[in-house]
Design an enzyme around this catalytic site. Structure first.
Site, PDB file in Angstrom:
ATOM      1  N   ALA A 265     -12.404 -10.352 -26.147  1.00 11.92           N
ATOM      2  CA  ALA A 265     -12.223 -11.474 -25.648  1.00 11.92           C
ATOM      3  C   ALA A 265     -13.318 -12.229 -24.723  1.00 11.92           C
ATOM      4  O   ALA A 265     -13.533 -13.336 -24.840  1.00 11.92           O
ATOM      5  CB  ALA A 265     -10.994 -11.361 -24.458  1.00 11.92           C
TER       6      ALA A 265
ATOM      7  N   ASP B  86     -29.406 -10.510 -11.043  1.00  7.29           N
ATOM      8  CA  ASP B  86     -28.088  -9.878 -11.665  1.00  7.29           C
ATOM      9  C   ASP B  86     -27.220 -11.261 -12.018  1.00  7.29           C
ATOM     10  O   ASP B  86     -27.044 -11.940 -11.153  1.00  7.29           O
ATOM     11  CB  ASP B  86     -27.375  -9.009 -10.504  1.00  7.29           C
ATOM     12  CG  ASP B  86     -26.028  -8.496 -10.875  1.00  7.29           C
ATOM     13  OD1 ASP B  86     -25.231  -9.060 -11.551  1.00  7.29           O
ATOM     14  OD2 ASP B  86     -25.765  -7.478 -10.453  1.00  7.29           O
TER      15      ASP B  86
ATOM     16  N   TYR C 285     -14.003  -6.565 -24.229  1.00  5.36           N
ATOM     17  CA  TYR C 285     -15.396  -7.205 -24.704  1.00  5.36           C
ATOM     18  C   TYR C 285     -15.119  -8.177 -25.848  1.00  5.36           C
ATOM     19  O   TYR C 285     -15.775  -9.314 -25.949  1.00  5.36           O
ATOM     20  CB  TYR C 285     -16.092  -5.730 -25.458  1.00  5.36           C
ATOM     21  CG  TYR C 285     -17.445  -6.171 -26.216  1.00  5.36           C
ATOM     22  CD1 TYR C 285     -18.381  -6.431 -25.046  1.00  5.36           C
ATOM     23  CD2 TYR C 285     -17.439  -6.244 -27.429  1.00  5.36           C
ATOM     24  CE1 TYR C 285     -19.656  -6.665 -25.511  1.00  5.36           C
ATOM     25  CE2 TYR C 285     -18.992  -6.429 -27.907  1.00  5.36           C
ATOM     26  CZ  TYR C 285     -19.842  -6.644 -26.976  1.00  5.36           C
ATOM     27  OH  TYR C 285     -21.167  -7.002 -27.363  1.00  5.36           O
TER      28      TYR C 285
ATOM     29  N   LYS D 110     -16.538 -11.839 -25.613  1.00  2.34           N
ATOM     30  CA  LYS D 110     -17.615 -12.519 -26.471  1.00  2.34           C
ATOM     31  C   LYS D 110     -16.915 -13.633 -27.396  1.00  2.34           C
ATOM     32  O   LYS D 110     -17.658 -14.600 -27.594  1.00  2.34           O
ATOM     33  CB  LYS D 110     -17.805 -11.247 -27.524  1.00  2.34           C
ATOM     34  CG  LYS D 110     -18.828 -10.427 -26.848  1.00  2.34           C
ATOM     35  CD  LYS D 110     -20.067 -10.916 -26.403  1.00  2.34           C
ATOM     36  CE  LYS D 110     -21.113  -9.718 -25.791  1.00  2.34           C
ATOM     37  NZ  LYS D 110     -22.443 -10.664 -25.257  1.00  2.34           N
TER      38      LYS D 110
ATOM     39  N   ASN E 293     -28.787 -13.365 -23.175  1.00  2.00           N
ATOM     40  CA  ASN E 293     -28.759 -11.978 -23.799  1.00  2.00           C
ATOM     41  C   ASN E 293     -27.983 -10.822 -23.197  1.00  2.00           C
ATOM     42  O   ASN E 293     -27.255 -10.032 -23.392  1.00  2.00           O
ATOM     43  CB  ASN E 293     -30.267 -11.379 -24.294  1.00  2.00           C
ATOM     44  CG  ASN E 293     -30.307  -9.718 -24.563  1.00  2.00           C
ATOM     45  OD1 ASN E 293     -29.925  -9.480 -25.440  1.00  2.00           O
ATOM     46  ND2 ASN E 293     -30.526  -9.111 -23.727  1.00  2.00           N
TER      47      ASN E 293
HETATM   48  N1  LIG Z   1     -26.305  -3.106 -29.337  1.00  2.00           N
HETATM   49  C1  LIG Z   1     -25.248  -3.925 -30.388  1.00  2.00           C
HETATM   50  O1  LIG Z   1     -24.770  -3.092 -31.347  1.00  2.00           O
HETATM   51  C2  LIG Z   1     -24.748  -5.233 -29.958  1.00  2.00           C
HETATM   52  C3  LIG Z   1     -23.757  -5.862 -31.006  1.00  2.00           C
HETATM   53  C4  LIG Z   1     -23.388  -7.107 -30.798  1.00  2.00           C
HETATM   54  C5  LIG Z   1     -23.758  -7.604 -29.618  1.00  2.00           C
HETATM   55  N2  LIG Z   1     -24.523  -7.079 -28.694  1.00  2.00           N
HETATM   56  C6  LIG Z   1     -24.948  -7.933 -27.374  1.00  2.00           C
HETATM   57  O2  LIG Z   1     -26.319  -8.080 -27.144  1.00  2.00           O
HETATM   58  C7  LIG Z   1     -26.691  -8.086 -25.948  1.00  2.00           C
HETATM   59  C8  LIG Z   1     -27.618  -7.101 -25.605  1.00  2.00           C
HETATM   60  O3  LIG Z   1     -27.174  -5.809 -26.020  1.00  2.00           O
HETATM   61  P1  LIG Z   1     -27.902  -4.483 -26.009  1.00  2.00           P
HETATM   62  O4  LIG Z   1     -27.479  -3.747 -27.086  1.00  2.00           O
HETATM   63  O5  LIG Z   1     -29.557  -4.735 -25.632  1.00  2.00           O
HETATM   64  O6  LIG Z   1     -27.591  -3.804 -24.710  1.00  2.00           O
HETATM   65  P2  LIG Z   1     -28.007  -2.774 -23.323  1.00  2.00           P
HETATM   66  O7  LIG Z   1     -29.107  -2.120 -24.034  1.00  2.00           O
HETATM   67  O8  LIG Z   1     -26.851  -2.127 -22.771  1.00  2.00           O
HETATM   68  O9  LIG Z   1     -28.607  -3.795 -22.419  1.00  2.00           O
HETATM   69  C9  LIG Z   1     -27.788  -4.789 -21.718  1.00  2.00           C
HETATM   70  C10 LIG Z   1     -28.688  -5.868 -21.061  1.00  2.00           C
HETATM   71  O10 LIG Z   1     -27.962  -6.314 -20.172  1.00  2.00           O
HETATM   72  C11 LIG Z   1     -28.306  -6.579 -18.937  1.00  2.00           C
HETATM   73  N3  LIG Z   1     -27.150  -6.754 -18.059  1.00  2.00           N
HETATM   74  C12 LIG Z   1     -26.225  -6.142 -18.093  1.00  2.00           C
HETATM   75  N4  LIG Z   1     -25.267  -6.569 -16.921  1.00  2.00           N
HETATM   76  C13 LIG Z   1     -26.199  -7.372 -16.100  1.00  2.00           C
HETATM   77  C14 LIG Z   1     -25.827  -8.101 -15.020  1.00  2.00           C
HETATM   78  N5  LIG Z   1     -24.898  -7.910 -14.201  1.00  2.00           N
HETATM   79  N6  LIG Z   1     -26.864  -9.079 -14.601  1.00  2.00           N
HETATM   80  C15 LIG Z   1     -28.247  -9.128 -15.348  1.00  2.00           C
HETATM   81  N7  LIG Z   1     -28.371  -8.484 -16.605  1.00  2.00           N
HETATM   82  C16 LIG Z   1     -27.261  -7.552 -16.789  1.00  2.00           C
HETATM   83  C17 LIG Z   1     -28.992  -5.160 -18.960  1.00  2.00           C
HETATM   84  O11 LIG Z   1     -29.775  -5.316 -17.661  1.00  2.00           O
HETATM   85  P3  LIG Z   1     -30.120  -4.076 -16.591  1.00  2.00           P
HETATM   86  O12 LIG Z   1     -31.435  -3.375 -17.380  1.00  2.00           O
HETATM   87  O13 LIG Z   1     -30.616  -4.702 -15.252  1.00  2.00           O
HETATM   88  O14 LIG Z   1     -28.952  -3.179 -16.696  1.00  2.00           O
HETATM   89  C18 LIG Z   1     -29.613  -5.088 -20.190  1.00  2.00           C
HETATM   90  O15 LIG Z   1     -30.958  -5.381 -20.150  1.00  2.00           O
HETATM   91  C19 LIG Z   1     -25.595  -8.176 -25.080  1.00  2.00           C
HETATM   92  O16 LIG Z   1     -24.917  -9.403 -24.787  1.00  2.00           O
HETATM   93  C20 LIG Z   1     -24.397  -7.153 -26.265  1.00  2.00           C
HETATM   94  O17 LIG Z   1     -23.125  -7.596 -25.705  1.00  2.00           O
HETATM   95  C21 LIG Z   1     -25.070  -5.911 -29.023  1.00  2.00           C
END
Ligand SMILES: NC(=O)c1ccc[n+]([C@@H]2O[C@H](COP(=O)([O-])OP(=O)(O)OC[C@H]3O[C@@H](n4cnc5c(N)ncnc54)[C@H](OP(=O)(O)O)[C@@H]3O)[C@@H](O)[C@H]2O)c1
Length: 214
Positions: A138, A41, A136, A140, A66
């Site tokens: 701020a 975490d 979010y 990012k 990520n």
């Molecule tokens: N999806 C989009 O459209 C989008 C757009 C722009 C940017 N992003 C960015 O892309 C990245 C991945 O997003 P995603 O869409 O794959 O999101 P997601 O499906 O919600 O997955 C989030 C990931 O972050 C991990 N995480 C969250 N809190 C954590 C913590 N305290 N410690 C360690 N790991 C943690 C989660 O791990 P657990 O499985 O352990 O919870 C999971 O692997 C993020 O940085 C997000 O802001 C996503």
């Protein structure tokens, strides 16, 4: 190549890990539930330190920061955005990224070509600012700034830093109505990371290879 990916248990991080492993690259993934190589975490004071202990003495060629949260979706401007939500979001999206990079600097230096990829978002942009999601956006924006400054500090050491918008992706965070699949995002990002070199350090790019306006 040895790749470290935070948040590799689901979403974009998992797809990235699968694509690298399919090409015989070595992946050290992290997840909070123990489903990946290292349980971590990023907000736990010992989380990044435990990752560093696990990787002690081993070169890391690519660190992908990520892991992220989007907690303030749909918050009301007049009544929402509580303090705890700010703190929790910044702990993952900003402090967690900084701490992970900091503890793995020796491993990145041990690689012939250490690279850092920070997954930010188009919501970090000052130019594209449609309002809403203040926390979010701020966080990012902060991590984009962090990456830009790290790029300067790490340039003399030959470590390149790139900051990326992964697209609007069909994940738990992006939702099922999002534009692209996790595989589209992961394949696009993987190509961007491969193109990251000292000439491009400090870049802010989209998953499909366009410069994103700051
Ligand atoms: N999806 C989009 O459209 C989008 C757009 C722009 C940017 N992003 C960015 O892309 C990245 C991945 O997003 P995603 O869409 O794959 O999101 P997601 O499906 O919600 O997955 C989030 C990931 O972050 C991990 N995480 C969250 N809190 C954590 C913590 N305290 N410690 C360690 N790991 C943690 C989660 O791990 P657990 O499985 O352990 O919870 C999971 O692997 C993020 O940085 C997000 O802001 C996503």
């Amino acid at each position: 190549m040895h790749v470290v990916i935070t948040g590799a248990g689901r979403g974009i991080g998992r797809a990235l890990a699968e694509w690298y492993r399919a090409e015989q690259d070595e992946v050290t993934g992290t997840a909070r539930d123990g489903s990946e190589t290292v349980r971590m975490d990023v907000t736990d004071p010992d989380g990044p330190a435990a990752l560093a202990r696990h990787l002690q003495g081993r070169a890391v060629d690519l660190l992908v920061c990520n892991a992220g949260v989007y907690l303030d979706k749909g918050q009301d401007l007049d009544t929402g955005y509580p303090d705890a939500m700010w703190a929790d979001s910044f702990a993952v999206n900003v402090t967690g990224v900084f701490r992970t990079i900091q503890v793995l600097l020796p491993n990145l230096r041990a690689s012939a070509q250490g690279r850092i990829a920070i997954i930010s978002s188009q919501m970090a942009s000052q130019n594209r600012a449609p309002g809403g999601s203040y926390i979010y956006r701020a966080s990012k924006a902060a991590v984009l700034n962090l990456g830009r400054n790290l790029a300067v500090d790490l340039k003399p050491q030959g470590i390149a830093v790139g900051i990326y918008h992964p697209g609007w992706v069909q994940t738990d965070m992006g939702g099922s109505a999002a534009d692209i699949t996790v595989d589209d995002a992961a394949q696009g990002l993987k190509a961007r990371f491969a193109a990251l070199d000292m000439a491009h350090t400090g870049c802010f790019e989209t998953w499909d290879g366009r410069d994103h306006p700051f």
